[in-house]
Design an enzyme around this catalytic site. Structure first.
Site, PDB file in Angstrom:
ATOM      1  N   GLU A 192      10.650   0.540   9.976  1.00 55.02           N
ATOM      2  CA  GLU A 192      11.643   1.595   9.746  1.00 55.02           C
ATOM      3  C   GLU A 192      10.938   2.894  10.075  1.00 55.02           C
ATOM      4  O   GLU A 192      10.058   3.328   9.339  1.00 55.02           O
ATOM      5  CB  GLU A 192      12.108   1.531   8.290  1.00 55.02           C
ATOM      6  CG  GLU A 192      13.472   2.140   8.083  1.00 55.02           C
ATOM      7  CD  GLU A 192      13.398   3.579   7.681  1.00 55.02           C
ATOM      8  OE1 GLU A 192      13.369   4.435   8.594  1.00 55.02           O
ATOM      9  OE2 GLU A 192      13.367   3.859   6.482  1.00 55.02           O
ATOM     10  N   GLU A 247      10.331  14.482  16.011  1.00 59.35           N
ATOM     11  CA  GLU A 247      10.626  14.498  14.579  1.00 59.35           C
ATOM     12  C   GLU A 247       9.716  15.540  13.926  1.00 59.35           C
ATOM     13  O   GLU A 247       8.495  15.395  13.926  1.00 59.35           O
ATOM     14  CB  GLU A 247      10.365  13.121  13.976  1.00 59.35           C
ATOM     15  CG  GLU A 247      10.744  13.047  12.521  1.00 59.35           C
ATOM     16  CD  GLU A 247      10.588  11.661  11.931  1.00 59.35           C
ATOM     17  OE1 GLU A 247       9.491  11.098  12.019  1.00 59.35           O
ATOM     18  OE2 GLU A 247      11.569  11.138  11.385  1.00 59.35           O
ATOM     19  N   LYS A 293       0.836  -1.201   0.000  1.00 51.04           N
ATOM     20  CA  LYS A 293       0.000   0.000   0.000  1.00 51.04           C
ATOM     21  C   LYS A 293       0.873   1.253   0.000  1.00 51.04           C
ATOM     22  O   LYS A 293       1.575   1.526   0.978  1.00 51.04           O
ATOM     23  CB  LYS A 293      -0.907   0.036   1.241  1.00 51.04           C
ATOM     24  CG  LYS A 293      -1.946   1.131   1.137  1.00 51.04           C
ATOM     25  CD  LYS A 293      -2.636   1.425   2.461  1.00 51.04           C
ATOM     26  CE  LYS A 293      -1.871   2.397   3.320  1.00 51.04           C
ATOM     27  NZ  LYS A 293      -1.645   3.721   2.709  1.00 51.04           N
ATOM     28  N   CYS A 343      13.696  10.417   7.099  1.00 50.10           N
ATOM     29  CA  CYS A 343      13.736   9.805   8.429  1.00 50.10           C
ATOM     30  C   CYS A 343      15.096  10.006   9.085  1.00 50.10           C
ATOM     31  O   CYS A 343      15.188  10.176  10.288  1.00 50.10           O
ATOM     32  CB  CYS A 343      13.387   8.329   8.338  1.00 50.10           C
ATOM     33  SG  CYS A 343      14.303   7.469   7.058  1.00 50.10           S
TER      34      CYS A 343
HETATM   35  P1  NAI Z   1       2.133   7.639   8.775  1.00 41.06           P
HETATM   36  O1  NAI Z   1       3.037   6.807   9.583  1.00 41.06           O
HETATM   37  O2  NAI Z   1       0.718   7.844   9.232  1.00 41.06           O
HETATM   38  O3  NAI Z   1       2.034   7.057   7.278  1.00 41.06           O
HETATM   39  C1  NAI Z   1       2.890   6.118   6.700  1.00 41.06           C
HETATM   40  C2  NAI Z   1       2.082   5.000   6.061  1.00 41.06           C
HETATM   41  O4  NAI Z   1       1.351   4.312   7.078  1.00 41.06           O
HETATM   42  C3  NAI Z   1       1.033   5.458   5.044  1.00 41.06           C
HETATM   43  O5  NAI Z   1       0.984   4.540   3.972  1.00 41.06           O
HETATM   44  C4  NAI Z   1      -0.260   5.403   5.855  1.00 41.06           C
HETATM   45  O6  NAI Z   1      -1.406   5.225   5.039  1.00 41.06           O
HETATM   46  C5  NAI Z   1      -0.015   4.192   6.712  1.00 41.06           C
HETATM   47  N1  NAI Z   1      -0.828   4.131   7.935  1.00 41.06           N
HETATM   48  C6  NAI Z   1      -1.310   5.150   8.682  1.00 41.06           C
HETATM   49  N2  NAI Z   1      -2.027   4.688   9.724  1.00 41.06           N
HETATM   50  C7  NAI Z   1      -2.013   3.332   9.642  1.00 41.06           C
HETATM   51  C8  NAI Z   1      -2.567   2.280  10.428  1.00 41.06           C
HETATM   52  N3  NAI Z   1      -3.295   2.535  11.504  1.00 41.06           N
HETATM   53  N4  NAI Z   1      -2.335   1.013  10.060  1.00 41.06           N
HETATM   54  C9  NAI Z   1      -1.597   0.730   8.982  1.00 41.06           C
HETATM   55  N5  NAI Z   1      -1.043   1.679   8.184  1.00 41.06           N
HETATM   56  C10 NAI Z   1      -1.247   2.971   8.515  1.00 41.06           C
HETATM   57  O7  NAI Z   1       2.819   9.029   8.578  1.00 41.06           O
HETATM   58  P2  NAI Z   1       2.151  10.443   8.177  1.00 41.06           P
HETATM   59  O8  NAI Z   1       0.891  10.666   8.936  1.00 41.06           O
HETATM   60  O9  NAI Z   1       2.067  10.495   6.707  1.00 41.06           O
HETATM   61  O10 NAI Z   1       3.272  11.432   8.709  1.00 41.06           O
HETATM   62  C11 NAI Z   1       3.326  11.771  10.088  1.00 41.06           C
HETATM   63  C12 NAI Z   1       4.747  11.817  10.569  1.00 41.06           C
HETATM   64  O11 NAI Z   1       5.340  10.548  10.485  1.00 41.06           O
HETATM   65  C13 NAI Z   1       5.672  12.715   9.751  1.00 41.06           C
HETATM   66  O12 NAI Z   1       5.550  14.048  10.086  1.00 41.06           O
HETATM   67  C14 NAI Z   1       6.998  12.139  10.108  1.00 41.06           C
HETATM   68  O13 NAI Z   1       7.404  12.639  11.356  1.00 41.06           O
HETATM   69  C15 NAI Z   1       6.720  10.661  10.234  1.00 41.06           C
HETATM   70  N6  NAI Z   1       7.080   9.932   8.996  1.00 41.06           N
HETATM   71  C16 NAI Z   1       8.250   9.244   8.967  1.00 41.06           C
HETATM   72  C17 NAI Z   1       8.653   8.622   7.806  1.00 41.06           C
HETATM   73  C18 NAI Z   1       9.940   7.865   7.735  1.00 41.06           C
HETATM   74  O14 NAI Z   1      10.491   7.723   6.661  1.00 41.06           O
HETATM   75  N7  NAI Z   1      10.422   7.312   8.829  1.00 41.06           N
HETATM   76  C19 NAI Z   1       7.861   8.695   6.576  1.00 41.06           C
HETATM   77  C20 NAI Z   1       6.606   9.390   6.729  1.00 41.06           C
HETATM   78  C21 NAI Z   1       6.260   9.998   7.906  1.00 41.06           C
END
Ligand code: NAI
Ligand code: MG
Length: 523
Positions: free
Chosen positions: A290, A421, A214, A324
């Site tokens: 990650e 972060e 996804k 990240c």
């Molecule tokens: P997120 O962690 O919500 O999204 C990442 C992925 O997880 C997306 O595909 C989303 O649809 C999915 N997701 C969200 N809730 C889920 C659930 N309950 N069960 C399964 N999958 C789920 O991140 P978001 O809201 O886009 O960004 C928020 C913060 O997260 C950012 O400001 C940043 O601090 C951090 N982040 C870190 C990343 C990294 O590379 N380590 C990448 C993106 C965000």
């Protein structure tokens, strides 16, 4: 933007000015550039080798971060679609050719996939810039080529998967089989949409797993395009399923699914925890996480200040700070601290913001309104916490999600801006005196993804690299990643390692096969 979809390529006379932060003057391009926007071709779910509508018929809009306008609508997967995709992936794994064919054949198909990505590099790069907002030059030179590298790297492993022979005690002998773990669920973020897609699927496919993946709801377009290229490369139906949709619905259905054997996730620490809980409450599937970071970059007194400033600038602002492993806590030793701060501000002032399709632009918009708001909220928090705002701190332009490169000095370890972060172009500068002190303070967050060291002293570099609790240490460089270097976090930055042989092994499980050397005493 819908005009673009309807009438093919949109040629827009572009007059968006390029401007340097906090300069009063506007630097316009000599002649207005013509921007050709790509038209998304694939907007449906990819299940069992076909593009299909969602069971509910629902769609959602993906937005252009330059303006906040919709680019197009894509199918929205929910639990029912996840069930369909898992059924297809299960059948492909349990009965299909993919895990059973010789590794050399999987390698041939993955190499063909890499060739196709390479052939479509320009279209993919443009689509990524449109959906994500990152500079086109970065997509062309970095993001898309990294996808090709990931595919070729793991294609190279596909026919070199070996177990061990076991010389056992007693009259027995044995061997191990490295077997693919099964159906894999993968959930990826929006900051490197297509790179993440290929970093995740390449090792899983190479060893014979089947995949339900996804992409993030902010950036579904390149993953759906890549599904089509996988089909053209000859990946059999059901082996690779791509579901656009939201986290709380499609993502949650993947992480709790009883038909999925392993889950790999990149994203926020908060969601990582939810995924682990869902895995624990369903079939105890192993998780690879990650997650976030708050990485220190430590600059010692003996560093060349100019070079260190350039490094810090790239560590903090590359990809609009949406990385990240971004270096966001810049620890500078007291002897060069004041000079460093002055030069860092001068360097930030040179940053070129603008439309990411324009040549020469270094910084585009943040990915969406939620991230934009979050960053501005943290900047306000930094001011309230009495950190010293030296440059930036505001949104930029009159539309879209741009944030000025921002620097705070006099940042203290316990401030929110030094702990959380932010995931935006915000640099915090912290002063330190001794190596012992910076080891302790560098480790003082819940995260442990990466750390950087700038020094000419090999003893200090060695000491710091062994004492900092982080999965990657960069000495006199930063953000250097490679397929051959394991990547992953200590502490709450994650579980497991991606890339390298570690990445491949995480999609396999070991089976021991044992038999008597001579006659069986059991029969
Ligand atoms: P997120 O962690 O919500 O999204 C990442 C992925 O997880 C997306 O595909 C989303 O649809 C999915 N997701 C969200 N809730 C889920 C659930 N309950 N069960 C399964 N999958 C789920 O991140 P978001 O809201 O886009 O960004 C928020 C913060 O997260 C950012 O400001 C940043 O601090 C951090 N982040 C870190 C990343 C990294 O590379 N380590 C990448 C993106 C965000
Ligand atoms: Mg988008």
């Amino acid at each position: 933007m819908f005009f673009a979809q309807k009438y093919g390529y949109l040629h827009k006379n572009f007059s968006f000015a390029i401007r340097r932060v906090s300069c009063v003057t506007l630097h316009s391009m000599a002649a207005p550039a013509v921007i050709t926007l790509p038209v998304p071709k694939y907007t449906k779910l990819f299940i069992n080798g076909e593009f299909v509508d969602s069971v509910s018929g629902r769609t959602f809009e993906t937005l252009d971060p330059r303006t906040g306008d919709a680019i197009t609508s894509v199918a929205e997967a929910t639990k029912e679609d996840v069930d369909e995709a898992v059924k297809a992936a299960r059948k492909a794994f349990d009965h299909g050719p993919w895990p059973r064919m010789p590794g050399s054949e999987r390698a041939r198909i993955l190499n063909k996939y890499a060739d196709l990505v390479e052939q479509h590099l320009e279209e993919l790069a443009r689509l990524e810039t449109l959906d994500n907002g990152k500079p086109l030059a970065a997509c062309r030179a970095g993001d898309i080529p990294s996808c090709v590298k990931a595919l070729r790297y793991y294609a190279g492993y596909a026919d070199k998967i070996h177990g061990l022979t076991l010389k056992m005690s007693g009259e027995y002998q044995g061997y191990t089989l490295q077997e693919p773990i099964g159906v894999v669920g993968q959930i990826i973020p929006w900051n490197y949409p297509l790179s993440m897609f290929f970093y995740k699927i390449s090792p899983a496919l190479a060893c014979g797993c089947t995949v339900v993946i996804k992409p993030a709801e902010q950036t579904p377009l390149t993953a759906l395009y890549a599904a089509q290229l996988g089909k053209e490369a000859g990946i059999p139906a059901g082996v690779l399923n791509v579901l656009s949709g939201f986290g709380e619905t499609a993502g949650a259905a993947i992480s709790s699914h009883m038909g999925i054997d392993k889950i790999a996730f990149t994203g926020s620490t908060e969601v990582g925890r939810r995924i682990m809980e869902a895995a624990a409450k369903s079939n105890l599937k192993p998780v690879m996480l990650e997650l976030g970071g708050k990485s220190p970059l430590i600059v010692m007194d003996d560093a060349d200040v100019e070079e260190a400033v350039n490094l810090a600038h790239r560590a903090a602002y590359s990809n609009m700070g949406q990385i990240c492993c971004a270096g966001t806590r810049i620890f500078v030793q007291e002897g060069i601290h004041d000079e460093f701060v002055k030069k860092a501000v001068e360097r930030a002032r040179q940053q070129v913001l603008g439309d990411p399709f324009m040549p020469g632009v270094q910084q585009g918009p943040q990915v969406d309104k939620a991230q934009f708001d979050k960053i501005l909220k943290y900047i306000e928090l930094g001011k309230r916490e009495q950190a010293n705002l030296l440059i930036g701190g505001k949104c930029w332009g009159d539309k879209g999600f741009y944030v000025e490169p921002t620097i705070f000095s006099d940042v203290q370890d316990n401030m929110k801006i030094a702990q959380d972060e932010i995931f935006g172009p915000v640099m915090s500068i912290l002063k330190f005196k001794t190596v012992e002190e910076v080891i302790e303070r560098g480790n003082k967050t819940i995260y442990g993804l990466a750390a950087g060291i700038v020094t000419k002293n090999i003893n200090v570099a060695n000491r710091l690299s062994r004492s900092l609790r982080a999965g990657v240490i960069w000495i006199n460089c930063y953000l250097v990643t490679d397929m051959d270097a394991p990547f992953g976090g200590y502490k709450m930055s994650g579980i497991g390692r991606e890339r390298s042989l570690c990445g491949l092994e995480s999609y396999m499980q070991v089976k021991s096969v044992i038999c008597p050397v001579y006659e069986s005493p059991w029969l």
